[in-house]
Motif scaffolding. Structure first.
Motif, PDB file in Angstrom:
ATOM      1  N   ASP A  68       0.356   0.713  -3.403  1.00  0.00           N
ATOM      2  CA  ASP A  68      -0.816  -0.156  -3.680  1.00  0.00           C
ATOM      3  C   ASP A  68      -0.863  -0.420  -5.176  1.00  0.00           C
ATOM      4  O   ASP A  68      -1.004  -1.544  -5.652  1.00  0.00           O
ATOM      5  N   GLU A  91      -8.090  -6.600  -4.567  1.00  0.00           N
ATOM      6  CA  GLU A  91      -8.759  -5.605  -3.714  1.00  0.00           C
ATOM      7  C   GLU A  91      -8.885  -4.281  -4.450  1.00  0.00           C
ATOM      8  O   GLU A  91      -9.829  -3.531  -4.259  1.00  0.00           O
ATOM      9  N   GLU A  92      -7.908  -3.994  -5.324  1.00  0.00           N
ATOM     10  CA  GLU A  92      -7.838  -2.681  -5.986  1.00  0.00           C
ATOM     11  C   GLU A  92      -8.658  -2.597  -7.272  1.00  0.00           C
ATOM     12  O   GLU A  92      -8.783  -1.531  -7.852  1.00  0.00           O
ATOM     13  N   ASP A 113      -4.844  -9.325  -2.171  1.00  0.00           N
ATOM     14  CA  ASP A 113      -4.721  -7.978  -1.622  1.00  0.00           C
ATOM     15  C   ASP A 113      -3.275  -7.596  -1.903  1.00  0.00           C
ATOM     16  O   ASP A 113      -2.376  -8.088  -1.221  1.00  0.00           O
ATOM     17  N   LEU A 115      -1.336  -5.005  -1.530  1.00  0.00           N
ATOM     18  CA  LEU A 115      -0.539  -4.329  -0.514  1.00  0.00           C
ATOM     19  C   LEU A 115      -1.449  -4.132   0.701  1.00  0.00           C
ATOM     20  O   LEU A 115      -2.382  -3.327   0.661  1.00  0.00           O
ATOM     21  N   ASP A 116      -1.200  -4.928   1.739  1.00  0.00           N
ATOM     22  CA  ASP A 116      -2.039  -4.834   2.945  1.00  0.00           C
ATOM     23  C   ASP A 116      -1.320  -3.977   3.981  1.00  0.00           C
ATOM     24  O   ASP A 116      -0.143  -4.182   4.257  1.00  0.00           O
ATOM     25  N   SER A 118      -1.746  -0.372   3.876  1.00  0.00           N
ATOM     26  CA  SER A 118      -1.302   0.788   3.066  1.00  0.00           C
ATOM     27  C   SER A 118      -1.011   2.034   3.895  1.00  0.00           C
ATOM     28  O   SER A 118      -0.127   2.808   3.562  1.00  0.00           O
TER      29      SER A 118
HETATM   30 MN    MN Z   1      -4.625  -3.604   0.294  1.00  0.00          MN
END
Ligand code: MN
Ligand code: AHG
Ligand code: MN
Ligand code: MN
Length: 336
Positions: A68, A91-92, A113, A115-116, A118
């Motif tokens: 992520d 998102e992070e 996003d 890394l979707d 995770s």
């Molecule tokens: Mn994500």
């Protein structure tokens, strides 16, 4: 199929706003470079110290996985230098990421996003990156404010995702249909593989995490009971396919037909609207699915009509084949 690159495709198909095509191509180019760097780590994840958690918790209250964090840092580093953006939201990251003065700033805003999926990283199941592109409303001289960012999904200039799986794909729309490209690792180029994707009117698959059945309201239980009933419109139960990576479930249903659902549930009072984020997950996929002839709602409202009140707003999501989403609308409206 003749080899058509992303650059060529945007040039040929981005007829609506030709002036933007150069900027859009530059933006896509840097998104593609970031995705290739992420894909390289995803493909070697088991061999590097990149599996597992960082020990951090993000603004979503989730354990941040190393990938992520790697994907997030890669996207921010690359896209700050594209000369087309004035701000980003991830998102992070709790807050807006402003592009520093020293980089030539543009009028576009990227929401992503990084890394979707995770929870699937360490077990070698498909993960993805989702992105959404908006144009600022205020003039370039002023500082970017949240009012520039909190726009309805219908205002998106473009949206798409990368899917890191058996092959690496880019699927995007800039408002003129949905087009899929597959990475040819031998030349490092994404080449057109799925021109003008159209989602089937009705599918044979439903995707939902049934573990939450007892936390759903009556209308949601009726919807899921319908899709698994032999007495539904099809006269046969839909198959359940649920990967745990939204991008993977969405992509399968986009190509083959079906519906993905993440309804609101009563599991945690802190997130009564369910888990998925409006701006970096639901909205970009809603733009894509509508461009492919599908539908996306929160149970009653069209996702693209929802005006976000804050950056990390969550929303229930029913998305996919139009006839299947209409079934949700019908059952939701019949059940008080
Ligand atoms: Mn994500
Ligand atoms: P992310 O990894 O970006 O936080 O997103 C995970 C999302 C989505 O990819 C997936 O559909 C959903 O979480 C799965 O949630 P459950 O485990 O609650 O079913
Ligand atoms: Mn997450
Ligand atoms: Mn996600």
């Amino acid at each position: 199929m003749r080899q058509v690159t992303v650059t060529e495709h945007v040039l040929l198909h981005q007829t609506k706003s030709p002036s933007a095509s150069g900027k859009f191509t530059a933006l896509l180019y840097d998104l593609i470079l970031a995705a290739k760097i992420i894909q390289r780590e995803v493909n070697k994840a088991g061999l590097l110290d990149i599996l597992g958690a960082t020990g951090e918790t993000n603004v979503q209250g989730e354990q941040v996985q190393k990938l992520d964090d790697f994907a997030n840092r890669t996207l921010i580093h690359r896209l700050q230098r594209t000369g087309v953006l004035c701000a980003m939201a991830s998102e992070e990251n709790a807050d807006l990421i402003l592009v520093p003065e020293k980089f030539r700033r543009g009028d576009y805003i990227l929401i992503f996003d990084p890394l979707d999926g995770s929870t699937n990283i360490d077990v070698n199941i498909n993960v993805g990156t989702i992105f959404s592109i908006l144009k600022r409303k205020s003039s370039s001289e002023e500082d970017v404010t949240m009012a520039d960012v909190l726009q309805r999904g219908a205002e998106q200039v473009a949206a798409g995702y990368f899917l890191y799986g058996s092959s690496t794909m880019l699927v995007y729309t800039s408002g003129e249909g949905v087009h899929g490209f597959t990475l040819d690792p031998s030349v490092g180029e994404f080449l057109l593989s799925h021109p003008d994707i159209r989602i089937p009117e009705r599918g044979k698959v439903y995707s939902v995490n049934e573990a939450y059945y007892h936390y759903w309201d009556t209308r949601t239980r009726k919807v899921v009971d319908y899709f698994k009933s032999p007495e539904n419109e099809r006269g046969a139960p839909y198959s359940l396919r649920y990967v745990g990576s939204l991008v993977a479930d969405f992509h399968r249903n986009l190509l083959n037909g079906g519906i993905f659902m993440y309804p609101m549930d009563q599991r945690s009072p802190s997130r009564p609207q369910g888990k998925l984020r409006l701006m970096c997950e639901a909205s970009p996929l809603a733009f894509l699915v509508e461009q492919a002839g599908g539908k996306a709602i929160d149970g009653s409202r069209r996702i693209l009509d929802i005006l976000p009140e804050h950056l990390h707003e969550r929303v229930p999501l029913f998305i996919g084949s139009p006839r299947d989403v209409d079934t949700v609308t019908r059952i939701y409206s019949q059940t008080d």
